[in-house]
Design a protein around this motif. Structure first.
Motif, PDB file in Angstrom:
ATOM      1  N   TYR A   1       0.834  -1.201   0.000  1.00 46.16           N
ATOM      2  CA  TYR A   1       0.000   0.000   0.000  1.00 46.16           C
ATOM      3  C   TYR A   1       0.872   1.255   0.000  1.00 46.16           C
ATOM      4  N   ASP A   2       0.770   1.998  -1.092  1.00 47.53           N
ATOM      5  CA  ASP A   2       1.514   3.246  -1.256  1.00 47.53           C
ATOM      6  C   ASP A   2       0.663   4.153  -2.125  1.00 47.53           C
ATOM      7  N   VAL A   3       0.170   5.221  -1.550  1.00 49.34           N
ATOM      8  CA  VAL A   3      -0.775   6.090  -2.258  1.00 49.34           C
ATOM      9  C   VAL A   3      -0.133   6.783  -3.450  1.00 49.34           C
ATOM     10  N   HIS A   4       1.172   6.756  -3.559  1.00 47.40           N
ATOM     11  CA  HIS A   4       1.849   7.425  -4.665  1.00 47.40           C
ATOM     12  C   HIS A   4       1.993   6.529  -5.895  1.00 47.40           C
ATOM     13  N   THR A   5       1.811   5.216  -5.730  1.00 50.65           N
ATOM     14  CA  THR A   5       1.904   4.324  -6.878  1.00 50.65           C
ATOM     15  C   THR A   5       0.600   4.356  -7.657  1.00 50.65           C
ATOM     16  N   ARG A   6       0.673   3.935  -8.921  1.00 51.10           N
ATOM     17  CA  ARG A   6      -0.521   3.972  -9.764  1.00 51.10           C
ATOM     18  C   ARG A   6      -1.604   3.018  -9.269  1.00 51.10           C
ATOM     19  N   PHE A   7      -1.242   2.002  -8.501  1.00 47.69           N
ATOM     20  CA  PHE A   7      -2.225   1.022  -8.061  1.00 47.69           C
ATOM     21  C   PHE A   7      -3.246   1.609  -7.092  1.00 47.69           C
ATOM     22  N   TYR A   8      -2.827   2.561  -6.270  1.00 45.48           N
ATOM     23  CA  TYR A   8      -3.710   3.101  -5.233  1.00 45.48           C
ATOM     24  C   TYR A   8      -4.004   4.595  -5.400  1.00 45.48           C
ATOM     25  N   ASN A   9      -3.440   5.203  -6.401  1.00 37.88           N
ATOM     26  CA  ASN A   9      -3.586   6.643  -6.603  1.00 37.88           C
ATOM     27  C   ASN A   9      -4.800   6.940  -7.472  1.00 37.88           C
TER      28      ASN A   9
ATOM     29  N   CYS B   1     -10.209   1.662  -0.645  1.00 35.46           N
ATOM     30  CA  CYS B   1      -9.281   2.120   0.384  1.00 35.46           C
ATOM     31  C   CYS B   1      -9.464   3.620   0.589  1.00 35.46           C
ATOM     32  N   GLU B   2      -8.638   4.211   1.446  1.00 40.32           N
ATOM     33  CA  GLU B   2      -8.842   5.610   1.825  1.00 40.32           C
ATOM     34  C   GLU B   2      -8.654   6.573   0.659  1.00 40.32           C
ATOM     35  N   THR B   3      -7.973   6.149  -0.404  1.00 44.47           N
ATOM     36  CA  THR B   3      -7.795   7.036  -1.557  1.00 44.47           C
ATOM     37  C   THR B   3      -9.017   7.048  -2.470  1.00 44.47           C
ATOM     38  N   GLY B   4      -9.943   6.106  -2.242  1.00 47.42           N
ATOM     39  CA  GLY B   4     -11.158   6.070  -3.045  1.00 47.42           C
ATOM     40  C   GLY B   4     -11.132   5.112  -4.206  1.00 47.42           C
TER      41      GLY B   4
ATOM     42  N   ALA C   1     -19.242   2.404 -10.673  1.00 48.77           N
ATOM     43  CA  ALA C   1     -20.283   3.353 -10.271  1.00 48.77           C
ATOM     44  C   ALA C   1     -21.019   2.838  -9.033  1.00 48.77           C
ATOM     45  N   ALA C   2     -21.306   1.541  -9.017  1.00 44.00           N
ATOM     46  CA  ALA C   2     -21.996   0.949  -7.867  1.00 44.00           C
ATOM     47  C   ALA C   2     -21.141   0.997  -6.609  1.00 44.00           C
ATOM     48  N   TRP C   3     -19.811   0.950  -6.778  1.00 42.14           N
ATOM     49  CA  TRP C   3     -18.902   0.966  -5.640  1.00 42.14           C
ATOM     50  C   TRP C   3     -18.515   2.384  -5.225  1.00 42.14           C
ATOM     51  N   GLY C   4     -18.912   3.363  -6.010  1.00 40.86           N
ATOM     52  CA  GLY C   4     -18.562   4.743  -5.700  1.00 40.86           C
ATOM     53  C   GLY C   4     -17.137   5.110  -6.055  1.00 40.86           C
TER      54      GLY C   4
END
Length: 358
Positions: free
Chosen positions: A191-199, A236-239, A348-351
């Protein structure tokens, strides 16, 4: 007893191993069968490098490269023998010496490049996920129609010879009715908010990164696109979505059950069940082998077609065939559209909404 056999390599390592194994082999004469196009690539990341290496196996090279950072494009050109380096997208699009463009940039930039390249009369092969959502893909398809060019999704499932062979046998009735596709794809991404996976600003999330593979293999074996989809997704917290499950059903009553996660390693495994047999495919994104287990007597049939090392060549070859008039190749974009609609509706269903969609 503990199984000490090695786990499957990650995608990049597996690709490198496949390339290494192919170095001593003669390149197959039945891959590039249509008139050769002059190709440029946009982006200089992992996939672009794999494409250049794949073409080298065929004795071919890219004709041009463009990247946001000019120095990277120049380094890429020097490394792979690319003839032309473009300082801007406009320069590439205005070059009559380029027939087709391969887009390998992040998901959320694809539509910008698609608009420019298609409007300039270039055929386009676009890396997955081809767009962020169904509306963008619909716009790109209309642009391609308006300018008389081919638009193709580079998701490997659509192009590997193994699937062409298996789907042809399914359509011919060899396996009986297809009833159920069970498909999993799990990766462990720290988990790293700066990588493309979670950004969120880089269109991160499991659906566009790995879900496209799972849904594509389900779709190609179904007689028609799903009309009903129920799903659950964790964010996750990044949306962005980090895990999800989908159950899909089409008008024929065929089911697809999909599981995705970026928090846990699990097999990239597909099991396609028919009346007469089930097909097992491991490491399915670039698979060249499968097992058919026949229901009546338990007989196992090993099937092989193509080679993992040539995965990106198969993509380019399909676009060249489509340009030459092969309608089966041209219709591959229809599968991509069906998958994109499912992904768009599920997000869309997951927001899960990206900045470009707000």
């Amino acid at each position: 007893m503990v199984d000490t056999s090695a786990a499957p390599l990650d995608a990049e390592a597996a690709a490198k191993a496949a390339f290494a194994a192919a170095q001593s082999k003669q390149f197959p004469s039945d891959i590039f069968t249509a008139p050769q196009l002059r190709w440029a690539v946009i982006g200089c990341g992992v996939i672009a490098n794999q494409m250049a290496e794949s073409l080298a196996l065929a004795g071919r090279a890219l004709a041009g490269v463009q990247n946001r950072t000019l120095a990277k494009a120049e380094a890429f050109s020097a490394s792979h023998g690319v003839a032309r380096v473009y300082g801007s997208l406009e320069e590439l699009c205005s070059d009559p010496g380029i027939d087709a463009v391969y887009i390998t940039t992040p998901h959320n930039t694809h539509i910008t490049y698609l608009r420019a390249c298609l409007a300039a009369g270039k055929h386009v092969l676009c890396e997955k996920s081809i767009t962020l959502n169904f509306a963008e893909l619909d716009e790109a398809r209309e642009l391609a129609r308006a300018h008389g060019v081919v638009l193709m999704d580079a998701t490997t499932i659509l192009h590997m010879p193994l699937y062409r062979q298996l789907v042809a046998r399914a359509k011919a009735g060899d396996f009986g009715r297809m009833n159920l596709a069970q498909v999993s794809f799990g990766s462990f991404k720290p988990y790293d908010v700066h990588t493309r996976f979670y950004n969120r600003s880089l269109a991160g999330g499991a659906m566009l990164d790995i879900g496209v593979y799972a849904l594509s293999i389900m779709r190609i074996f179904m007689e028609s696109a799903p009309t009903e989809v129920v799903s659950l997704g964790n964010t996750c917290e990044t949306g962005v979505d980090v895990a999800g499950g989908l159950v899909c059903r089409n008008a024929e009553g065929q089911l697809g059950v999909i599981s995705l996660t970026m928090h846990s390693k699990q097999p990239k495994r597909a099991v396609i069940s028919f009346d007469k047999c089930y097909i097992e495919i491991d490491q399915y994104p670039r698979a060249d082998r499968a097992r058919i287990v026949w229901t009546e007597d338990g007989r196992v049939e090993e099937v092989g077609a193509g080679e993992e090392a040539y995965a990106l060549c198969y993509e380019m070859a399909d676009l060249e065939r489509a340009v030459a008039g092969d309608q089966d190749a041209a219709r591959l974009i229809d599968y991509a559209a069906d998958v994109m609609r499912i992904m768009t509706d599920a997000r869309a269903a997951w927001g899960v909404v990206y900045p470009e969609e707000e």
